[in-house]
Design a protein around this motif. Structure first.
Motif, mmCIF file in Angstrom:
data_model
loop_
_atom_site.group_PDB
_atom_site.id
_atom_site.type_symbol
_atom_site.label_atom_id
_atom_site.label_comp_id
_atom_site.label_asym_id
_atom_site.label_seq_id
_atom_site.Cartn_x
_atom_site.Cartn_y
_atom_site.Cartn_z
ATOM 1 N N THR A 14 0.868 -1.179 0.000
ATOM 2 C CA THR A 14 0.000 0.000 0.000
ATOM 3 C C THR A 14 0.898 1.219 0.000
ATOM 4 O O THR A 14 1.707 1.407 0.918
ATOM 5 N N CYS A 15 0.780 2.021 -1.042
ATOM 6 C CA CYS A 15 1.684 3.161 -1.246
ATOM 7 C C CYS A 15 0.958 4.477 -0.964
ATOM 8 O O CYS A 15 -0.224 4.631 -1.292
ATOM 9 N N GLY A 16 1.691 5.406 -0.373
ATOM 10 C CA GLY A 16 1.125 6.690 -0.007
ATOM 11 C C GLY A 16 0.811 7.566 -1.206
ATOM 12 O O GLY A 16 1.232 7.297 -2.332
ATOM 13 N N LYS A 17 0.084 8.653 -0.964
ATOM 14 C CA LYS A 17 -0.327 9.569 -2.025
ATOM 15 C C LYS A 17 0.859 10.345 -2.556
ATOM 16 O O LYS A 17 1.844 10.573 -1.857
ATOM 17 N N GLY A 18 0.766 10.737 -3.836
ATOM 18 C CA GLY A 18 1.810 11.526 -4.475
ATOM 19 C C GLY A 18 1.314 12.917 -4.823
ATOM 20 O O GLY A 18 0.174 13.291 -4.514
ATOM 21 N N SER A 19 2.151 13.677 -5.488
ATOM 22 C CA SER A 19 1.812 15.065 -5.810
ATOM 23 C C SER A 19 1.025 15.201 -7.112
ATOM 24 O O SER A 19 0.352 16.207 -7.339
ATOM 25 N N GLU A 20 1.095 14.188 -7.992
ATOM 26 C CA GLU A 20 0.354 14.242 -9.253
ATOM 27 C C GLU A 20 -1.086 13.795 -9.031
ATOM 28 O O GLU A 20 -1.387 13.025 -8.115
ATOM 29 N N LEU A 21 -1.992 14.275 -9.902
ATOM 30 C CA LEU A 21 -3.403 13.968 -9.738
ATOM 31 C C LEU A 21 -3.662 12.471 -9.736
ATOM 32 O O LEU A 21 -4.435 11.962 -8.920
ATOM 33 N N TYR A 22 -2.988 11.727 -10.655
ATOM 34 C CA TYR A 22 -3.243 10.292 -10.749
ATOM 35 C C TYR A 22 -2.725 9.519 -9.535
ATOM 36 O O TYR A 22 -3.088 8.357 -9.332
ATOM 37 N N SER A 23 -1.877 10.150 -8.724
ATOM 38 C CA SER A 23 -1.329 9.468 -7.545
ATOM 39 C C SER A 23 -1.895 10.023 -6.235
ATOM 40 O O SER A 23 -1.403 9.700 -5.156
ATOM 41 N N THR A 24 -2.927 10.841 -6.346
ATOM 42 C CA THR A 24 -3.484 11.511 -5.168
ATOM 43 C C THR A 24 -3.996 10.525 -4.124
ATOM 44 O O THR A 24 -3.932 10.792 -2.926
#
Length: 366
Positions: A33-43
């Motif tokens: 389980t990976c945390g959220k990113g800065s790009e919309l697709y990784s939010t």
């Protein structure tokens, strides 16, 4: 460097010249389980499956969240809802390195499966990887990287062991709202484009964190499904400094400027732009396959009737203005229990002020 490619090389050669390799008794299966990113697709974060077998020099991460920006008409396909996502496989080192670079948390949950189930899952993943099952049509809630992993695990058992255990009394919109705390324009755009279907109770598991919680509580024959849980990449939440431009205050200031200027061309240009956007909200549902954007009541705020106002005279102008004010009042009633009420409040106030003012001005001119 060569060591990183050995697991994939072994997998490709094995599948190219024979059946799926047989996993050894030392094989391990885990869910990332990976945390959220800065790009919309990784939010919203990410989910993946790791298959590890030291006896077979195998350590591969299967990822159902891959897509190709080079796809012809990429954005039109995304809006329509027929964009093809696909599964890919990468080495464990490459997968983790990417999240280390982005400072995104990765949590690993090792799951308790017997060797037969491990082999079954391994073969199912490889079948998806090297067949027509590789591609799937992405759906925001119904079919994404998390639901695909959940389905693969659930298919190993006679009953559904993974299901949502998080709060199902709140709506999908309420579940998603906190994810955009650092992205004001994402939050604004998502809450405008999403319609009534996202206001129903969020009974379906579709987010990575929801799957993590489900795994933590899942049991098979009275035994916990998760053997071990550990943080592989710690990740650091970077606190973004306050940005006036990236806030509701900037939108409120722009709307206030429109009201202060108080020029006919400015006011009616504003209404015309809102009308065009409202027309888009009304029509996109006929084009898109995303159920989340259907029945969009935000069209009562971004009202297509505003397109007519600059071209109407006297009586018809008054009628359309009154109808628009009624629609705005209905919108306020709908929005009073919704989480994005404050987000829409500047537009509500501005539109209300403009409509009342132009109506009174027309009535005075009679």
């Amino acid at each position: 460097m060569i060591k990183k490619f050995l697991p994939l090389l072994f997998l490709c050669l094995s599948l190219g010249f024979s059946q799926n390799p047989l996993l050894s008794k030392n094989a391990k299966v885990s869910i990332f389980t990976c945390g959220k990113g800065s790009e919309l697709y990784s939010t919203f974060g990410h989910t993946a499956i790791r298959i590890q077998d030291s006896n077979n020099f195998l350590d591969v991460v299967y990822n159902y969240g891959a897509f190709d920006f080079r796809t012809e008409n990429f954005y039109l396909k995304f809006v329509k809802g027929d964009l093809q996502y696909f599964i890919n496989a990468t080495s464990y080192e490459d997968f983790i390195f990417e999240y280390q670079l982005d400072n995104r948390e990765v949590i690993e949950q090792s799951i308790d499966l017997n060797l037969t189930k491990k082999q079954e899952l391994f073969e199912a993943l490889n079948s998806s990887l090297y067949s027509e099952q590789k591609y799937y049509t992405y759906k925001f809630i119904d079919r994404n990287c998390t639901t695909m992993v959940m389905d693969k695990v659930n298919n190993l058992f006679d009953k559904k062991v993974l299901k949502k255990i998080d709060d199902t009394s709140i709506s999908y919109r309420e579940v998603l709202y906190p994810y955009f705390e650092d992205h004001f324009y994402y939050k604004l755009g998502i809450n405008i484009i999403f319609g009534a279907p996202t206001d129903i109770k969020s009974e379906q598991l579709f987010l990575p964190i929801e799957l993590l919680h489900s795994l933590d509580n899942a049991k098979i024959n009275g035994k916990k499904l998760v053997l071990k849980k550990e943080i592989i990449v710690k990740g650091n939440k970077i606190e973004k400094p306050f940005s006036f431009i990236n806030s509701i205050y900037f939108i409120a200031l722009l709307l206030l400027i429109i009201l202060v200027i108080n020029k006919r061309i400015v006011v009616f240009s504003y209404l015309f732009i809102l009308g065009l956007f409202g027309l888009f909200l009304c029509l996109v549902g006929f084009y898109s396959l995303h159920k989340e954007i259907l029945w969009n009541y935000n069209a009562l705020l971004f009202n297509p009737l505003y397109l007519l106002l600059p071209f109407l005279k006297k009586e018809w102008f008054k009628r359309i203005t009154i109808v628009s004010m009624i629609f705005l009042a209905i919108y306020c009633c709908i929005l009073v229990t919704k989480p994005h009420l404050l987000l829409m409040l500047p537009f509500i106030a501005c539109n209300c002020f403009i409509l009342v003012k132009v109506y009174l001005r027309t009535k005075t001119a009679e």
